[in-house]
Write an enzyme that holds these catalytic residues in place. Structure first.
Site, PDB file in Angstrom:
ATOM      1  CG  ASP A  50     -13.289  21.379  39.401  1.00 17.15           C
ATOM      2  OD1 ASP A  50     -14.176  21.327  40.274  1.00 17.15           O
ATOM      3  OD2 ASP A  50     -13.547  21.514  38.194  1.00 17.15           O
ATOM      4  CD  GLU A  91     -15.504  18.434  32.963  1.00 19.71           C
ATOM      5  OE1 GLU A  91     -15.617  18.136  34.167  1.00 19.71           O
ATOM      6  OE2 GLU A  91     -16.465  18.847  32.285  1.00 19.71           O
ATOM      7  CD  GLU A 143     -22.046  19.368  34.053  1.00 19.31           C
ATOM      8  OE1 GLU A 143     -21.123  19.984  34.624  1.00 19.31           O
ATOM      9  OE2 GLU A 143     -21.855  18.414  33.276  1.00 19.31           O
ATOM     10  CD  GLU A 213     -20.427  24.608  41.885  1.00 18.24           C
ATOM     11  OE1 GLU A 213     -19.345  25.155  41.589  1.00 18.24           O
ATOM     12  OE2 GLU A 213     -20.681  23.428  41.598  1.00 18.24           O
TER      13      GLU A 213
END
Ligand SMILES: Cc1ncc(CO)c(N)n1
Length: 224
Positions: A50, A91, A143, A213
């Site tokens: 990620d 992040e 998101e 995803e």
């Protein structure tokens, strides 16, 4: 138009594609965090991959900001998108910190083909040929999948281990939820005035994102 119910496009899609949406937001990887059965090696794999994804996400988000400044006359959109970039900045710092705590060497993580595939998709929608409507709609979807997934791990009745709660809060907190709702309302405003062709293309992208995803979670779990 008074008295006429207007369709909110993203709500229409969420209903129409409910099963695949749940596939992305209630994936076994997420359910494993929620019931505390996830193994640490999967979590570390997700973290390393990620981080690579988020780095690739930065130019995409910058492209959405650029499109907003050119195509939209709503300065409020820019404020929302700037908030998104600021969140990404935090992040990235968080990933580095978390990786060092868990002993994951981020610079030596090899991008998985599934991740590369998703990053290529991001690159394709970064192109100036992609209009603001499609770009902001894709941004909302990307998101929102994380927001909905991680918020699920914090709901009443979840058994998320304490050391994963910070991760879940990063995307599952109320401010991030509010931010996703702001993206949603921009996307819906744009979709409401877009041509059928643009709406159709945005819907195809929405479905692609959900599939990417699901694949990303599968990769993290180590089942692919
Ligand atoms: C794969 C993936 N999707 C969405 C997000 C949300 O930022 C993320 N960090 N990673």
């Amino acid at each position: 138009m008074e008295g006429i119910e207007r369709t909110v496009m993203t709500d229409t899609w969420l209903k129409k594609h409910r099963q695949i949406y749940l596939g992305a937001t209630r994936h076994p990887f997420i359910l494993g965090i929620r019931d505390s059965s996830v193994d640490i090696s999967s979590f570390k794999r997700w973290l390393g991959q990620d981080y690579i994804f988020v780095r690739a996400f930065v130019p995409f988000v910058a492209s959405v900001l650029l499109k907003a400044s050119k195509e939209s006359y709503e300065s409020a959109d820019i404020d929302v998108l700037l908030g998104g970039l600021a969140a990404l900045n935090d992040e990235i710092a968080w990933f580095k910190n978390e990786a060092s705590k868990l002993g994951v060497a981020l610079e030596s993580v090899v991008p998985h083909p599934i991740n590369l595939n998703y990053c290529r998709f991001l690159e394709s929608i970064t192109s100036p040929d992609v209009d603001y409507t499609r770009a902001i709609t894709a941004f909302w979807a990307i998101e929102t999948v994380y927001q909905q997934s991680f918020a699920h791990c914090l709901e009443e009745g979840s058994k998320t281990p304490d050391d994963l709660k910070q991760t879940c809060l990063r995307w599952g907190n109320d401010d991030f939820g509010q931010y996703c709702r702001a993206l949603k309302s921009i996307a819906d405003r744009q979709l409401a005035k877009a041509s059928d062709d643009v709406v159709a293309k945005a819907e195809v992208n929405f479905l692609s994102i959900l599939e990417h995803e699901v694949q990303f979670w599968n990769m993290s779990r180590g089942t692919v």
